[in-house]
Design an enzyme around this catalytic site. Structure first.
Site, PDB file in Angstrom:
ATOM      1  N   HIS A  14     -96.105 -13.010 -20.828  1.00  0.00           N
ATOM      2  CA  HIS A  14     -96.749 -12.004 -19.984  1.00  0.00           C
ATOM      3  C   HIS A  14     -98.209 -11.800 -20.390  1.00  0.00           C
ATOM      4  CE1 HIS A  14     -92.703  -9.984 -18.708  1.00  0.00           C
ATOM      5  NE2 HIS A  14     -92.859 -11.198 -18.219  1.00  0.00           N
ATOM      6  N   GLU A  41     -99.984  -9.183 -21.027  1.00  0.00           N
ATOM      7  CA  GLU A  41    -100.246  -8.237 -22.104  1.00  0.00           C
ATOM      8  C   GLU A  41    -100.078  -8.908 -23.464  1.00  0.00           C
ATOM      9  OE1 GLU A  41     -98.172  -8.037 -19.457  1.00  0.00           O
ATOM     10  OE2 GLU A  41     -97.452  -5.992 -19.243  1.00  0.00           O
ATOM     11  N   CYS A  44     -93.440  -4.497 -19.335  1.00  0.00           N
ATOM     12  CA  CYS A  44     -91.996  -4.521 -19.588  1.00  0.00           C
ATOM     13  C   CYS A  44     -91.728  -4.035 -21.015  1.00  0.00           C
ATOM     14  CB  CYS A  44     -91.448  -5.936 -19.398  1.00  0.00           C
ATOM     15  SG  CYS A  44     -91.937  -7.086 -20.728  1.00  0.00           S
ATOM     16  N   CYS A  65     -93.201  -6.345 -23.857  1.00  0.00           N
ATOM     17  CA  CYS A  65     -94.647  -6.173 -24.024  1.00  0.00           C
ATOM     18  C   CYS A  65     -94.964  -4.799 -24.595  1.00  0.00           C
ATOM     19  CB  CYS A  65     -95.371  -6.401 -22.703  1.00  0.00           C
ATOM     20  SG  CYS A  65     -95.364  -8.142 -22.197  1.00  0.00           S
TER      21      CYS A  65
END
Length: 161
Positions: free
Chosen positions: A79, A81, A105, A108
């Protein structure tokens, strides 16, 4: 001496714009998420977008959303992040802010908390009712990480690339 320009973009517009632009680097056909990490004194520390880890050929790994886990992107995509956190090559992210196009999420969120980021500014929370995103908010609240929805100004900027 003339007066300074009055129609310049705000810090939030600037950093969210960088996050959104970073998301356009993603090759994911369904989700182009971007992130931008910023210091307390408004310096860009790192950026990221959702994609496969270095060395994992994006022509060899699947981009599908449905099917067996190993035949979908979910087993492989990093992801935005986490990419931004891992891309940082400075010292500490302590006290920094994260601008991101999609609310983080739970996985993260753990990395955000552990890295010392203290605020998350996001555009969309479209998965907010799913357990992993509810967990993110619970962890942010417990760890003292602020989060707020970005309010678009409606301003349009056109770039010739």
């Amino acid at each position: 001496m003339g007066d300074k320009r009055q129609d310049y973009i705000s810090w939030d517009e600037y950093f969210m714009g960088v996050a959104e632009l970073s998301g356009h680097r993603s090759k994911d056909p369904s989700s182009q998420v971007g992130s931008c990490i910023v210091s307390m004194d408004n310096k860009i520390l790192s950026m990221g977008y959702n994609g496969f880890p270095m060395g994992c050929d994006d022509d060899e790994f699947p981009w599908r959303r449905e099917g067996d886990m190993l035949d979908t992107k979910y087993a492989y995509v990093t992801h935005s992040e986490l990419n931004a956190i891992l891309n940082f090559r400075g010292g500490s992210l302590e006290g920094s802010r994260l601008y991101v196009s999609l609310f983080p999420c739970n996985e993260c969120a753990k990395a955000i908390i552990q890295s010392g980021i203290k605020e998350v500014i996001y555009v969309s929370d479209k998965y907010g009712d799913l357990p992993s995103f509810i967990a993110s908010k619970k962890m942010f609240d417990a760890a003292g990480v602020k989060y707020k929805k970005y309010t678009p100004s409606g301003r349009k900027i056109e770039l010739d690339l």
